[in-house]
Every structure is written in C-alpha cells, then in structure tokens.
Scaffold this motif. Structure first.
Motif, PDB file in Angstrom:
ATOM      1  N   GLN A  53      63.610  32.855  72.278  1.00  0.00           N
ATOM      2  CA  GLN A  53      64.129  32.282  73.523  1.00  0.00           C
ATOM      3  C   GLN A  53      65.532  31.716  73.337  1.00  0.00           C
ATOM      4  O   GLN A  53      66.378  31.810  74.239  1.00  0.00           O
ATOM      5  N   ALA A  54      65.790  31.120  72.177  1.00  0.00           N
ATOM      6  CA  ALA A  54      67.131  30.576  71.912  1.00  0.00           C
ATOM      7  C   ALA A  54      68.163  31.699  71.918  1.00  0.00           C
ATOM      8  O   ALA A  54      69.247  31.566  72.503  1.00  0.00           O
ATOM      9  N   VAL A  55      67.826  32.815  71.270  1.00  0.00           N
ATOM     10  CA  VAL A  55      68.739  33.956  71.251  1.00  0.00           C
ATOM     11  C   VAL A  55      68.908  34.527  72.657  1.00  0.00           C
ATOM     12  O   VAL A  55      70.015  34.880  73.069  1.00  0.00           O
ATOM     13  N   ARG A  56      67.831  34.590  73.393  1.00  0.00           N
ATOM     14  CA  ARG A  56      67.902  35.120  74.747  1.00  0.00           C
ATOM     15  C   ARG A  56      68.855  34.309  75.619  1.00  0.00           C
ATOM     16  O   ARG A  56      69.746  34.865  76.273  1.00  0.00           O
ATOM     17  N   TRP A  57      68.709  32.979  75.602  1.00  0.00           N
ATOM     18  CA  TRP A  57      69.547  32.145  76.453  1.00  0.00           C
ATOM     19  C   TRP A  57      70.986  32.114  75.963  1.00  0.00           C
ATOM     20  O   TRP A  57      71.927  32.076  76.768  1.00  0.00           O
ATOM     21  N   ALA A  58      71.189  32.162  74.655  1.00  0.00           N
ATOM     22  CA  ALA A  58      72.555  32.171  74.116  1.00  0.00           C
ATOM     23  C   ALA A  58      73.287  33.443  74.525  1.00  0.00           C
ATOM     24  O   ALA A  58      74.447  33.404  74.965  1.00  0.00           O
ATOM     25  N   THR A  59      72.621  34.589  74.390  1.00  0.00           N
ATOM     26  CA  THR A  59      73.260  35.851  74.756  1.00  0.00           C
ATOM     27  C   THR A  59      73.486  35.947  76.262  1.00  0.00           C
ATOM     28  O   THR A  59      74.504  36.481  76.707  1.00  0.00           O
ATOM     29  N   GLU A  60      72.549  35.416  77.053  1.00  0.00           N
ATOM     30  CA  GLU A  60      72.731  35.411  78.501  1.00  0.00           C
ATOM     31  C   GLU A  60      73.939  34.567  78.886  1.00  0.00           C
ATOM     32  O   GLU A  60      74.730  34.947  79.756  1.00  0.00           O
ATOM     33  N   PHE A  61      74.089  33.421  78.241  1.00  0.00           N
ATOM     34  CA  PHE A  61      75.221  32.545  78.550  1.00  0.00           C
ATOM     35  C   PHE A  61      76.542  33.229  78.221  1.00  0.00           C
ATOM     36  O   PHE A  61      77.487  33.196  79.016  1.00  0.00           O
ATOM     37  N   ILE A  62      76.615  33.851  77.044  1.00  0.00           N
ATOM     38  CA  ILE A  62      77.854  34.526  76.648  1.00  0.00           C
ATOM     39  C   ILE A  62      78.145  35.699  77.570  1.00  0.00           C
ATOM     40  O   ILE A  62      79.292  35.900  78.004  1.00  0.00           O
ATOM     41  N   ILE A  93      87.132  38.107  66.929  1.00  0.00           N
ATOM     42  CA  ILE A  93      85.814  37.454  66.924  1.00  0.00           C
ATOM     43  C   ILE A  93      85.268  37.315  68.339  1.00  0.00           C
ATOM     44  O   ILE A  93      84.092  37.614  68.596  1.00  0.00           O
ATOM     45  N   THR A  94      86.125  36.890  69.261  1.00  0.00           N
ATOM     46  CA  THR A  94      85.658  36.677  70.638  1.00  0.00           C
ATOM     47  C   THR A  94      85.262  37.990  71.293  1.00  0.00           C
ATOM     48  O   THR A  94      84.219  38.072  71.962  1.00  0.00           O
ATOM     49  N   LEU A  95      86.087  39.028  71.118  1.00  0.00           N
ATOM     50  CA  LEU A  95      85.721  40.340  71.654  1.00  0.00           C
ATOM     51  C   LEU A  95      84.393  40.817  71.075  1.00  0.00           C
ATOM     52  O   LEU A  95      83.521  41.301  71.800  1.00  0.00           O
ATOM     53  N   GLY A  96      84.251  40.665  69.759  1.00  0.00           N
ATOM     54  CA  GLY A  96      83.032  41.135  69.106  1.00  0.00           C
ATOM     55  C   GLY A  96      81.797  40.402  69.568  1.00  0.00           C
ATOM     56  O   GLY A  96      80.773  41.022  69.886  1.00  0.00           O
ATOM     57  N   VAL A  97      81.868  39.087  69.607  1.00  0.00           N
ATOM     58  CA  VAL A  97      80.707  38.296  70.021  1.00  0.00           C
ATOM     59  C   VAL A  97      80.379  38.553  71.491  1.00  0.00           C
ATOM     60  O   VAL A  97      79.209  38.695  71.869  1.00  0.00           O
ATOM     61  N   HIS A  98      81.411  38.616  72.327  1.00  0.00           N
ATOM     62  CA  HIS A  98      81.187  38.855  73.758  1.00  0.00           C
ATOM     63  C   HIS A  98      80.472  40.186  73.981  1.00  0.00           C
ATOM     64  O   HIS A  98      79.455  40.249  74.685  1.00  0.00           O
ATOM     65  N   TYR A  99      80.971  41.235  73.371  1.00  0.00           N
ATOM     66  CA  TYR A  99      80.372  42.554  73.584  1.00  0.00           C
ATOM     67  C   TYR A  99      79.075  42.746  72.813  1.00  0.00           C
ATOM     68  O   TYR A  99      78.291  43.636  73.144  1.00  0.00           O
ATOM     69  N   SER A 100      78.832  41.904  71.810  1.00  0.00           N
ATOM     70  CA  SER A 100      77.552  42.011  71.089  1.00  0.00           C
ATOM     71  C   SER A 100      76.382  41.702  72.015  1.00  0.00           C
ATOM     72  O   SER A 100      75.278  42.217  71.820  1.00  0.00           O
ATOM     73  N   THR A 101      76.616  40.877  73.032  1.00  0.00           N
ATOM     74  CA  THR A 101      75.526  40.556  73.958  1.00  0.00           C
ATOM     75  C   THR A 101      75.178  41.761  74.836  1.00  0.00           C
ATOM     76  O   THR A 101      74.051  41.888  75.304  1.00  0.00           O
ATOM     77  N   THR A 103      75.757  45.077  73.691  1.00  0.00           N
ATOM     78  CA  THR A 103      75.148  46.060  72.788  1.00  0.00           C
ATOM     79  C   THR A 103      73.726  45.655  72.417  1.00  0.00           C
ATOM     80  O   THR A 103      72.892  46.522  72.141  1.00  0.00           O
ATOM     81  N   ALA A 104      73.443  44.350  72.423  1.00  0.00           N
ATOM     82  CA  ALA A 104      72.078  43.898  72.146  1.00  0.00           C
ATOM     83  C   ALA A 104      71.107  44.462  73.180  1.00  0.00           C
ATOM     84  O   ALA A 104      69.995  44.899  72.834  1.00  0.00           O
ATOM     85  N   GLU A 105      71.515  44.457  74.443  1.00  0.00           N
ATOM     86  CA  GLU A 105      70.665  45.021  75.487  1.00  0.00           C
ATOM     87  C   GLU A 105      70.521  46.531  75.326  1.00  0.00           C
ATOM     88  O   GLU A 105      69.468  47.101  75.623  1.00  0.00           O
ATOM     89  N   VAL A 106      71.585  47.180  74.854  1.00  0.00           N
ATOM     90  CA  VAL A 106      71.521  48.623  74.610  1.00  0.00           C
ATOM     91  C   VAL A 106      70.500  48.924  73.512  1.00  0.00           C
ATOM     92  O   VAL A 106      69.651  49.808  73.645  1.00  0.00           O
ATOM     93  N   TYR A 107      70.588  48.169  72.415  1.00  0.00           N
ATOM     94  CA  TYR A 107      69.627  48.358  71.322  1.00  0.00           C
ATOM     95  C   TYR A 107      68.208  48.060  71.802  1.00  0.00           C
ATOM     96  O   TYR A 107      67.257  48.766  71.429  1.00  0.00           O
ATOM     97  N   ARG A 108      68.067  47.011  72.588  1.00  0.00           N
ATOM     98  CA  ARG A 108      66.729  46.627  73.064  1.00  0.00           C
ATOM     99  C   ARG A 108      66.118  47.754  73.892  1.00  0.00           C
ATOM    100  O   ARG A 108      64.924  48.058  73.777  1.00  0.00           O
ATOM    101  N   ALA A 109      66.939  48.382  74.733  1.00  0.00           N
ATOM    102  CA  ALA A 109      66.447  49.507  75.540  1.00  0.00           C
ATOM    103  C   ALA A 109      66.103  50.697  74.647  1.00  0.00           C
ATOM    104  O   ALA A 109      65.108  51.392  74.872  1.00  0.00           O
TER     105      ALA A 109
END
Length: 217
Positions: A53-62, A93-101, A103-109
């Motif tokens: 849940q912590a990861v979910r809310w953190a990635t949603e916020f970003i 770093i900012t570009l990478g972290v922002h877009y990692s959220t 790509t995370a959904e892409v991997y999840r799918a």
C-alpha cells in the motif's frame, strides 16, 4: 523575417551540444524508469500489505503530480535540507522516478497478462520463488510490454525540454539562449523542432516494428 542560413550554421554546433544533454538525460532517465518501475511493480505484489500500500500511494502521488513541480523540488528544495544535486543529475533522477511510476503500471499489466497456467505449472514443479519470477514470469511479462516501454522512451524525450526550468543546457534551453543573444528566435527554435522530429520519427517507427514483433496475439 527571412531565414538566415549563415546564422543557422553558426548556431547549429551549440544546438547539437544541447541535443547531447537532451539525449543523455533521456537515456539515463529511461534506465532508471524501467529499472525502478519493475521494482515498484514487484513491491506492489508483495504479501506485506503495508509495503504494497505504501508503494501504491507513493507511485500514485508521483504519477498525479506534474513533472515541473517535481523538478523544482529536487533541484531547489532538497538543497535546503542539505542535499545538493547538479542540474543535469537532478533532471535525470526526476525524469526517471517520474516515469518509473508509469512503467510500473506497464509491468503490472504484463505480469497480470501471463496465463494462469504458467503460475500453476511453476507451482506444480515446486520451483523456488526466485526461479518462478526470473525464469518463468518476468521473461513472458517483459516481452509483452516491450512496445509500450518503447513509447515511454519517446515520451521522455519529448518531455526533456522541461529540464530548462532547472537550467539544464538541453536543446530547447540552448535555443532560447541563442535567440536571446541574437534577438533571432526563428532559426534556433525551428531547428529544435526539426531535430526532435528527426529523432522522434525514426524512434516511433522502430517502436512500431517492435510492436509487430513482440506483441502478444
């Protein structure tokens, strides 16, 4: 205003240097995005509810926060807390972290799209959890999402001009500086558009070919 070919040739080397910074920020940021995105996706599936849940809310916020405020935070706010980062590094770093959220959904799918029978077969073979993921699930999941990940590389390239807000001397920032010095914006801005097209169009064609080759039917 007529096109000045001599001025165009004079400004081109500086624009190409700016393009080098643009490509550096894009490619290194993309490496962070695809790597960290996979980490987020796997943490979302952890049995530990608190971590998931912590990861979910953190990635949603970003993901729901615009990129420019994130750039300002990393470059201007973090130094007040004792963490000073160079402009290019902060942009990467900012570009990478922002877009990692994303790509995370892409991997999840992609993981969710792996047939249930693959999970059942791995369980029946009593494979260790690490082998299930590394040898069975992830190879199939990643293959399914390669085209989408390629699209995000192009999207990052097109978002890289936003790094000018933290003084990265990328392509568009260089064009603005040249235009401000000469009071001629037609040539540098037009050339910026052409350079983006010259890179984005072949990249898009390459992604389409990847889609035809790797898309799951």
């Amino acid at each position: 205003m007529e096109w000045d070919w001599q001025y165009s040739s004079d400004v081109l080397p500086d624009l190409l240097r700016g393009l080098r910074y643009t490509l550096t920020a894009t490619l290194l940021g993309y490496v962070i995005a695809v790597t960290l995105g996979l980490v987020w996706a796997l943490l979302r599936r952890t049995p530990n509810v608190v971590v998931a849940q912590a990861v979910r809310w953190a990635t949603e916020f970003i993901r729901c926060t615009p990129l420019i405020p994130q750039l300002f935070f990393v470059y201007y706010v973090l130094p007040a807390w004792g963490l000073t980062i160079g402009s290019l590094t902060a942009g990467i770093i900012t570009l990478g972290v922002h877009y990692s959220t994303y790509t995370a959904e892409v991997y999840r799918a992609g993981i969710a799209d792996v047939p249930r029978g693959q999970w059942e077969a791995a369980t029946a073979l009593n494979l260790p959890r690490s082998r299930v993921w590394l040898d069975v699930i992830l190879p199939q999941a990643v293959r399914r999402v390669i085209p989408t990940l390629g699209n995000y590389l192009i999207a990052m390239f097109k978002d890289s001009p936003l790094l000018l807000v933290i003084n990265v001397t990328e392509l568009l920032n260089t064009a603005y500086r040249e235009g401000a010095e000469s009071l001629r914006f037609l040539e540098p801005i037009t050339m910026v558009g052409l350079l983006f097209v010259l890179i984005s169009v072949p990249a898009s064609i390459f992604v389409r070919r990847l889609e035809k080759r790797y898309a799951a039917h």
